[in-house]
Design an enzyme around this catalytic site. Structure first.
Site, short mmCIF file in Angstrom:
data_model
loop_
_atom_site.label_atom_id
_atom_site.label_comp_id
_atom_site.label_asym_id
_atom_site.label_seq_id
_atom_site.Cartn_x
_atom_site.Cartn_y
_atom_site.Cartn_z
N ALA A 123 0.83 -1.21 0.00
CA ALA A 123 0.00 0.00 0.00
C ALA A 123 0.86 1.26 0.00
O ALA A 123 1.97 1.28 0.57
CB ALA A 123 -0.92 0.00 1.21
N GLY A 168 0.49 -5.84 0.09
CA GLY A 168 -0.44 -5.91 -1.02
C GLY A 168 0.19 -6.34 -2.33
O GLY A 168 -0.49 -6.89 -3.20
N GLU A 171 0.05 -9.99 -2.15
CA GLU A 171 -1.35 -10.40 -2.27
C GLU A 171 -1.79 -10.37 -3.73
O GLU A 171 -2.55 -11.22 -4.18
CB GLU A 171 -2.22 -9.49 -1.41
CG GLU A 171 -2.04 -9.74 0.08
CD GLU A 171 -2.82 -8.79 0.94
OE1 GLU A 171 -3.56 -9.26 1.84
OE2 GLU A 171 -2.71 -7.56 0.74
N GLU A 191 2.31 -6.94 7.19
CA GLU A 191 1.38 -5.97 7.78
C GLU A 191 1.42 -5.92 9.30
O GLU A 191 1.17 -4.87 9.90
CB GLU A 191 -0.05 -6.28 7.30
CG GLU A 191 -0.34 -5.88 5.86
CD GLU A 191 0.08 -6.92 4.84
OE1 GLU A 191 -0.25 -6.75 3.66
OE2 GLU A 191 0.74 -7.91 5.22
#
Length: 321
Positions: A123, A168, A171, A191
């Site tokens: 992010a 992310g 991911e 995270e």
């Protein structure tokens, strides 16, 4: 079952116009050519990469042509932000995914980075720090939706991880069908270092890929692994030695896409659907899904072409019909 198959029904194709690609882009400098497409640059291996700061350059989508027609390369291009996932990047990726879904000429998709040494750092925390609390949840939900849509693409997707894929970024790669990394790439769901949890599907996809216990260990410890370790854990399908131009994983992904390209496109789509849906249910239901998917290929012209080519001992020419 009809509803299930309806989700991946082939939509009407639209003609994608692409810039002509010279022969050098099929060499070991293929990704270099893509990085510099439309820009003045040196030859293969040149150290200077003249990136644009224009938001429209955050993502570059290339529909390959010639023998590689059917392969789409999605390149993230935010060098100053290490390809961090921003609002603009999410919006552009949504548009790219929607275009691919509408084009039944697409055979496979490669997701890569145009920034050396990085895949995606997760992010965009600088952007997020400026958001109101009410905006954060909405943004995370939209980013999660993008990753889900990426995973739902009906064609094979390959993540080419030539650098760090964190949070992310990993991911996004986990949503792809196949992951290929360089041996020097770094991967991890980190995270918990920020007192949050993976919010783009990581808590669900990582256990499905490497197993529950190992996934918990990596998430709880916010551990980062290199490409060699990722291969040992089965987090990636292939780990290749990085080259001087920093695009070894991309080149291996391109080789794989070229292996997929000649196969029956409808069959590939149905095979992906059967695997993705079947793995989530019991065996009896999975076999019923496979049967239903098989039924979709029986009336196709491609199936008849495959039989004719086998009989005539020639290469089949599939049209996705």
């Amino acid at each position: 079952m009809a509803a299930l198959l309806g989700r991946v029904a082939l939509l009407q194709a639209f003609q994608a116009r692409t810039a002509a690609r010279n022969g050098s882009c099929r060499s070991a400098a293929a990704l270099f050519c893509f990085r510099h497409s439309g820009k003045v640059s040196g030859g293969p291996g040149a150290p200077t990469r003249p990136y644009s700061s224009d938001l429209k350059d955050d993502l570059r989508v290339r529909y390959l042509d010639g023998d590689d027609a059917g392969i789409v390369v999605i390149g993230m291009n935010r060098p100053k932000a290490k390809n961090a996932i921003s609002r603009n990047l999410v919006n552009m990726m949504f548009d790219a995914v929607e275009d691919i879904k509408k084009n039944n000429k697409v055979r496979s998709v490669i997701i890569c980075s145009l920034v050396p040494g990085i895949f995606c750092a997760g992010a965009d925390l600088k952007e997020r720090a400026k958001m109101e609390k009410s905006e954060v949840g909405a943004f995370v939900s939209k980013a999660r939706g993008l990753i889900t849509e990426l995973g739902n693409l009906p064609v094979p997707t390959i993540a080419a991880i030539d650098g760090a894929a964190l949070g992310g970024g990993l991911e996004m790669a986990l949503a792809c069908d196949i992951r290929i990394s360089s041996n020097t790439a770094k991967m991890g769901l980190v995270e918990t270092r920020l007192a949050i949890i993976p919010g783009g599907g990581g808590t669900q996809r990582l256990p499905r890929v490497i197993g529950v216990s190992l996934a918990k260990e990596l998430i709880f410890a916010a551990r980062v692994v290199d490409g060699t370790e990722a291969y040992r854990l089965k987090l990636v399908s292939h780990s290749v030695e990085q080259n001087k131009s920093g695009d070894a994983a991309y080149l291996r992904a391109l080789e794989l896409a070229r292996e997929i390209n000649p196969q029956g496109p409808i069959a590939i789509r149905m095979a992906k659907l059967a695997v993705n849906q079947g793995i989530e249910v019991d065996l009896a239901t999975g076999l019923a899904i496979e049967e239903a998917c098989y039924a979709q290929v029986i009336p196709t012209k491609d199936r008849l072409e495959g039989l004719a080519a086998f009989k005539e001992k020639r290469r089949p020419h599939y049209k996705g019909e």
